[in-house]
Design a protein around this motif. Structure first.
Motif, short mmCIF file in Angstrom:
data_model
loop_
_atom_site.label_atom_id
_atom_site.label_comp_id
_atom_site.label_asym_id
_atom_site.label_seq_id
_atom_site.Cartn_x
_atom_site.Cartn_y
_atom_site.Cartn_z
N ARG A 16 0.82 -1.22 0.00
CA ARG A 16 0.00 0.00 0.00
C ARG A 16 0.85 1.26 0.00
O ARG A 16 0.32 2.36 -0.04
N ALA A 17 2.14 1.09 0.04
CA ALA A 17 3.04 2.24 0.11
C ALA A 17 3.27 2.84 -1.28
O ALA A 17 3.25 2.14 -2.28
N LYS A 18 3.48 4.12 -1.30
CA LYS A 18 3.89 4.85 -2.50
C LYS A 18 3.02 4.52 -3.73
O LYS A 18 3.52 4.12 -4.78
N GLN A 19 1.72 4.68 -3.60
CA GLN A 19 0.80 4.39 -4.68
C GLN A 19 0.85 5.49 -5.75
O GLN A 19 0.73 6.67 -5.46
N VAL A 20 1.07 5.06 -6.98
CA VAL A 20 1.13 5.98 -8.12
C VAL A 20 0.23 5.43 -9.22
O VAL A 20 0.37 4.28 -9.64
N ASP A 21 -0.68 6.25 -9.69
CA ASP A 21 -1.58 5.87 -10.78
C ASP A 21 -0.81 5.90 -12.09
O ASP A 21 -0.10 6.87 -12.39
N MET A 22 -0.95 4.86 -12.89
CA MET A 22 -0.18 4.77 -14.14
C MET A 22 -0.61 5.82 -15.16
O MET A 22 0.22 6.31 -15.93
N LEU A 25 1.26 8.80 -14.21
CA LEU A 25 2.67 8.60 -14.56
C LEU A 25 2.90 8.84 -16.05
O LEU A 25 3.87 9.50 -16.44
N ARG A 26 1.99 8.37 -16.88
CA ARG A 26 2.12 8.63 -18.33
C ARG A 26 2.04 10.13 -18.62
O ARG A 26 2.78 10.65 -19.45
N GLN A 27 1.16 10.84 -17.90
CA GLN A 27 1.04 12.29 -18.07
C GLN A 27 2.32 12.99 -17.65
O GLN A 27 2.73 13.97 -18.29
N VAL A 28 2.94 12.53 -16.58
CA VAL A 28 4.20 13.12 -16.12
C VAL A 28 5.24 13.03 -17.23
O VAL A 28 5.91 14.03 -17.55
N VAL A 59 12.81 13.65 -13.60
CA VAL A 59 11.69 12.72 -13.53
C VAL A 59 11.25 12.55 -12.08
O VAL A 59 10.06 12.60 -11.77
N GLU A 60 12.22 12.38 -11.18
CA GLU A 60 11.91 12.22 -9.76
C GLU A 60 11.11 13.41 -9.24
O GLU A 60 10.11 13.26 -8.54
N ALA A 61 11.56 14.61 -9.60
CA ALA A 61 10.88 15.83 -9.16
C ALA A 61 9.47 15.93 -9.75
O ALA A 61 8.52 16.30 -9.05
N GLU A 64 7.14 13.39 -8.04
CA GLU A 64 6.77 13.84 -6.70
C GLU A 64 5.79 15.02 -6.76
O GLU A 64 4.82 15.07 -5.99
N ALA A 65 6.00 15.94 -7.70
CA ALA A 65 5.10 17.09 -7.82
C ALA A 65 3.69 16.64 -8.22
O ALA A 65 2.70 17.19 -7.74
N ALA A 66 3.59 15.64 -9.08
CA ALA A 66 2.29 15.19 -9.58
C ALA A 66 1.58 14.23 -8.63
O ALA A 66 0.35 14.17 -8.63
N THR A 67 2.34 13.49 -7.83
CA THR A 67 1.73 12.42 -7.04
C THR A 67 1.97 12.54 -5.54
O THR A 67 1.32 11.83 -4.76
N GLY A 68 2.94 13.34 -5.14
CA GLY A 68 3.32 13.41 -3.74
C GLY A 68 4.21 12.26 -3.31
O GLY A 68 4.57 12.14 -2.14
#
Length: 175
Positions: A16-22, A25-28, A59-61, A64-68
């Protein structure tokens, strides 16, 4: 001239950690100027076309900006991924792709840390390193064999994928 690239995000969507919607992620990646962006599975695998790879810290920044979510990122060209596939030291014995792992690293692990890493791999599993990749063959299963896999070198970023994922990413990047 543009090329195909693969970004490997470390440690997202594990439990359940670090959940990122794909889709996010594609938008990023699209926002970073990448085209033909595809994700594979939910574990942070992104294949895209670009004139060159975006800087990993950018990419890392952006993630993080898009997903926290803060995560480390490694980027490899399709050619580099093919080199990893071609260099597989366990090709003749690894009969289950879910039991062969490749840990992609930002730099080769220093010899003293490599020795400590190998000490954490439980027999009959075994590990070999080739450049910036560490191959871990776990004939009895990944869970018990890789207690030491999370041990990382100081300053070296590492993220692992099973062989099935590596070959699928290569297929997507080559297509």
């Amino acid at each position: 001239m543009s090329g195909r690239w693969v970004a490997l995000l470390r440690g997202i969507n594990v439990g359940r950690a670090k959940q990122v919607d794909m889709a996010v992620l594609r938008q990023v990646f699209a926002g970073l100027g990448c085209a033909d962006v595809r994700t594979h599975l939910r574990s942070g695998n992104v294949v895209f076309t670009a004139d060159g790879p975006p800087a990993e810290d950018a990419v890392e920044a952006a993630v993080e900006a898009a997903t926290g979510v803060s995560c480390r990122v490694l980027v490899r060209s399709a050619d580099e991924l093919r080199e990893v596939a071609d260099a597989n030291p366990y090709a003749a014995v690894a009969d289950d792709p879910s039991r062969l792992l490749v840990a992609f690293q930002s730099a080769p692990m220093p010899d003293d840390e490599w020795a400590a890493f190998q000490a954490g791999v439980r027999a009959p599993a075994e590990a070999q390193r080739v450049g910036r990749a560490v191959y871990v063959w776990c004939p009895d299963g990944v869970q018990e064999a890789t207690a030491g896999l999370q041990r990382t070198s100081k300053g070296v970023i590492s993220t692992a994928r099973n062989w099935r994922t590596v070959t699928k990413l290569l297929e997507i990047a080559s297509g």
